[in-house]
Motif scaffolding. Sequence first.
Motif, PDB file in Angstrom:
ATOM      1  N   ALA A  20      -7.003  23.193  30.059  1.00 58.09           N
ATOM      2  CA  ALA A  20      -7.881  24.188  30.691  1.00 58.09           C
ATOM      3  C   ALA A  20      -8.404  25.182  29.672  1.00 58.09           C
ATOM      4  O   ALA A  20      -9.588  25.530  29.669  1.00 58.09           O
ATOM      5  CB  ALA A  20      -7.125  24.913  31.799  1.00 58.09           C
ATOM      6  N   PHE A  21      -7.549  25.649  28.761  1.00 61.70           N
ATOM      7  CA  PHE A  21      -7.995  26.582  27.742  1.00 61.70           C
ATOM      8  C   PHE A  21      -8.893  25.900  26.699  1.00 61.70           C
ATOM      9  O   PHE A  21      -9.834  26.501  26.187  1.00 61.70           O
ATOM     10  CB  PHE A  21      -6.808  27.240  27.042  1.00 61.70           C
ATOM     11  CG  PHE A  21      -6.261  28.410  27.790  1.00 61.70           C
ATOM     12  CD1 PHE A  21      -7.026  29.554  27.983  1.00 61.70           C
ATOM     13  CD2 PHE A  21      -4.984  28.383  28.304  1.00 61.70           C
ATOM     14  CE1 PHE A  21      -6.537  30.636  28.678  1.00 61.70           C
ATOM     15  CE2 PHE A  21      -4.475  29.450  29.000  1.00 61.70           C
ATOM     16  CZ  PHE A  21      -5.253  30.588  29.194  1.00 61.70           C
ATOM     17  N   SER A  22      -8.614  24.650  26.387  1.00 65.41           N
ATOM     18  CA  SER A  22      -9.406  23.980  25.360  1.00 65.41           C
ATOM     19  C   SER A  22     -10.803  23.617  25.841  1.00 65.41           C
ATOM     20  O   SER A  22     -11.741  23.564  25.042  1.00 65.41           O
ATOM     21  CB  SER A  22      -8.684  22.732  24.859  1.00 65.41           C
ATOM     22  OG  SER A  22      -8.567  21.791  25.895  1.00 65.41           O
ATOM     23  N   VAL A  23     -11.013  23.388  27.128  1.00 69.21           N
ATOM     24  CA  VAL A  23     -12.341  23.034  27.609  1.00 69.21           C
ATOM     25  C   VAL A  23     -13.109  24.234  28.169  1.00 69.21           C
ATOM     26  O   VAL A  23     -14.277  24.089  28.514  1.00 69.21           O
ATOM     27  CB  VAL A  23     -12.264  21.937  28.708  1.00 69.21           C
ATOM     28  CG1 VAL A  23     -11.647  20.681  28.155  1.00 69.21           C
ATOM     29  CG2 VAL A  23     -11.559  22.418  29.940  1.00 69.21           C
ATOM     30  N   SER A  24     -12.468  25.380  28.220  1.00 72.44           N
ATOM     31  CA  SER A  24     -13.173  26.544  28.762  1.00 72.44           C
ATOM     32  C   SER A  24     -14.195  27.061  27.754  1.00 72.44           C
ATOM     33  O   SER A  24     -14.073  26.860  26.554  1.00 72.44           O
ATOM     34  CB  SER A  24     -12.179  27.649  29.109  1.00 72.44           C
ATOM     35  OG  SER A  24     -11.599  28.158  27.942  1.00 72.44           O
ATOM     36  N   ASN A  25     -15.208  27.723  28.258  1.00 74.85           N
ATOM     37  CA  ASN A  25     -16.279  28.239  27.409  1.00 74.85           C
ATOM     38  C   ASN A  25     -16.011  29.663  26.960  1.00 74.85           C
ATOM     39  O   ASN A  25     -16.857  30.246  26.300  1.00 74.85           O
ATOM     40  CB  ASN A  25     -17.602  28.184  28.159  1.00 74.85           C
ATOM     41  CG  ASN A  25     -18.050  26.755  28.383  1.00 74.85           C
ATOM     42  OD1 ASN A  25     -17.731  25.878  27.600  1.00 74.85           O
ATOM     43  ND2 ASN A  25     -18.774  26.523  29.472  1.00 74.85           N
ATOM     44  N   VAL A  26     -14.891  30.212  27.301  1.00 75.48           N
ATOM     45  CA  VAL A  26     -14.570  31.588  26.923  1.00 75.48           C
ATOM     46  C   VAL A  26     -14.097  31.582  25.484  1.00 75.48           C
ATOM     47  O   VAL A  26     -13.172  30.883  25.111  1.00 75.48           O
ATOM     48  CB  VAL A  26     -13.474  32.160  27.850  1.00 75.48           C
ATOM     49  CG1 VAL A  26     -13.104  33.561  27.429  1.00 75.48           C
ATOM     50  CG2 VAL A  26     -13.910  32.103  29.288  1.00 75.48           C
ATOM     51  N   SER A  27     -14.768  32.368  24.649  1.00 77.43           N
ATOM     52  CA  SER A  27     -14.340  32.474  23.258  1.00 77.43           C
ATOM     53  C   SER A  27     -13.546  33.750  23.073  1.00 77.43           C
ATOM     54  O   SER A  27     -13.862  34.792  23.607  1.00 77.43           O
ATOM     55  CB  SER A  27     -15.549  32.475  22.322  1.00 77.43           C
ATOM     56  OG  SER A  27     -16.367  33.587  22.601  1.00 77.43           O
ATOM     57  N   SER A  28     -12.472  33.664  22.310  1.00 74.71           N
ATOM     58  CA  SER A  28     -11.647  34.843  22.111  1.00 74.71           C
ATOM     59  C   SER A  28     -11.747  35.376  20.707  1.00 74.71           C
ATOM     60  O   SER A  28     -12.219  34.850  19.810  1.00 74.71           O
ATOM     61  CB  SER A  28     -10.191  34.547  22.428  1.00 74.71           C
ATOM     62  OG  SER A  28      -9.785  33.331  21.869  1.00 74.71           O
TER      63      SER A  28
END
Length: 60
Positions: A52-60
């Motif tokens: 879920a974190f690897s395919v999300s578009n949210v950049s940190s």
Amino acid sequence: MPYTNEEGGRLNNFASEPKVYKAEPPTNSQKRNYIILGILAASFVSAIIFVAFSVSNVSS
């Protein structure tokens, strides 16, 4: 069904009680299986969170 008469002539209906028994403790093989299933479940949840974190578009 067990009926009881209360004051004033009212009938009261009680549910039948289930048979009571003592639970037996798990055997060593059951304990081992619980540990293995717990590890598998934890790794599965961790993998889902990682995906879920690897395919999300949210950049940190």
